[in-house]
Design a protein around this motif. Structure first.
Motif, mmCIF file in Angstrom:
data_model
loop_
_atom_site.group_PDB
_atom_site.id
_atom_site.type_symbol
_atom_site.label_atom_id
_atom_site.label_comp_id
_atom_site.label_asym_id
_atom_site.label_seq_id
_atom_site.Cartn_x
_atom_site.Cartn_y
_atom_site.Cartn_z
ATOM 1 N N ALA A 179 1.361 -1.195 0.353
ATOM 2 C CA ALA A 179 0.334 0.139 0.161
ATOM 3 C C ALA A 179 0.437 1.116 0.009
ATOM 4 O O ALA A 179 0.640 2.173 -1.035
ATOM 5 C CB ALA A 179 -0.772 -0.241 1.221
ATOM 6 N N THR B 61 -6.665 -1.036 4.073
ATOM 7 C CA THR B 61 -5.452 -0.674 3.870
ATOM 8 C C THR B 61 -6.004 -0.167 2.408
ATOM 9 O O THR B 61 -4.460 0.814 2.230
ATOM 10 C CB THR B 61 -4.955 -2.255 3.951
ATOM 11 N N THR B 62 -6.812 -0.256 1.748
ATOM 12 C CA THR B 62 -7.243 -0.126 0.472
ATOM 13 C C THR B 62 -7.343 1.746 0.945
ATOM 14 O O THR B 62 -6.959 2.526 -0.466
ATOM 15 C CB THR B 62 -7.813 -0.824 -0.127
ATOM 16 N N ALA C 241 -4.659 3.874 1.914
ATOM 17 C CA ALA C 241 -3.688 4.741 0.279
ATOM 18 C C ALA C 241 -4.792 5.510 -0.279
ATOM 19 O O ALA C 241 -4.422 5.876 -0.495
ATOM 20 C CB ALA C 241 -3.522 2.868 -0.328
ATOM 21 N N MET D 115 -5.687 -0.771 -6.467
ATOM 22 C CA MET D 115 -5.165 -0.288 -5.723
ATOM 23 C C MET D 115 -5.623 -1.605 -4.269
ATOM 24 O O MET D 115 -4.757 -1.994 -4.256
ATOM 25 C CB MET D 115 -6.130 1.257 -4.691
ATOM 26 N N VAL E 15 -2.270 -4.210 -3.234
ATOM 27 C CA VAL E 15 -2.397 -3.867 -1.729
ATOM 28 C C VAL E 15 -2.541 -5.626 -1.944
ATOM 29 O O VAL E 15 -1.550 -5.939 -0.754
ATOM 30 C CB VAL E 15 -3.313 -3.385 -1.117
#
Length: 210
Positions: free
Chosen positions: A53, A86-87, A90, A190, A194
């Motif tokens: 990420a 997390t995505t 980011a 993304m 990730v």
């Protein structure tokens, strides 16, 4: 023993990939693993996720850690995956919203969906959008955002803004606007980045050699 060795290996790769001290990397990895109730053996996967990420966006590993500190427990309690958080962090970072600021917006956004105010619940009914399946289980956040995007696509800018502001509030609407902008393309790209396996090792090797 295998899980412990995996945790150590993942932590060392994360430290090198994120240009962090070993103690700091261990704390970041452990916090993420513990928050989402993962096994220590999944530390390598978490390290890969964070490194990938950071490598695919404008955020640092420390930004992701700060964001998770703010939003992680709410996402975990709502049955959301660490991958999706997390995505989202980011993507928020690429829009200039990073660290605890991004985490706070994402936390508020999810809370407004899982426990909406009376006015927000009315908007969700009008949009025919629900955060829950028929059995009461929580739906995945990306699917809910896709429903909201589809339901508001035909509205005027004024009507859409009023609906989203009522639903999410002044802070969380930032997260919604970022995540719904070119949602399918941006999120998919993304999320793929990730999910790259071995990312922490690759980034660490590149930093160590260069």
């Amino acid at each position: 023993m295998i899980s412990m060795m995996a945790a150590i290996g993942g932590t060392m790769d994360l430290a090198a990939a994120g240009n962090l001290g070993l103690a700091q990397a261990a704390e970041i990895a452990a916090n993420a693993v513990n928050t989402f109730g993962l096994d220590a053996g999944q530390t390598i996967a978490v390290a890969d996720m964070l490194a990938a990420a950071a490598n695919a966006s404008s955020v640092e590993v420390t930004d992701l850690a700060s964001g998770m500190q703010m939003a992680g427990s709410v996402f975990a309690a709502s049955g959301q995956d660490i991958d999706d958080l997390t995505t989202a962090l980011a993507l928020m970072g690429n829009a200039g919203i990073k660290g605890s600021d991004a985490g706070t917006s994402l936390k508020t956004m999810l809370m407004r969906l899982t426990a909406p105010t009376k006015e927000a619940a009315g908007v969700m009914d009008q949009l025919n959008v629900s955060m829950y399946n028929l059995d009461g289980s929580t739906r995945d956040l990306p699917d809910v955002l896709a429903d909201i995007q589809a339901a508001t696509a035909g509205m005027t800018d004024e009507t859409r803004t009023m609906a989203l502001t009522t639903l999410f509030g002044a802070d969380a609407i930032r997260a919604v606007n970022v995540l719904m902008a070119r949602r399918e393309e941006a999120w998919a790209a993304m999320a793929e980045a990730v999910g790259a396996q071995g990312a922490a090792t690759e980034v660490a090797d590149a930093r160590m050699s260069g």
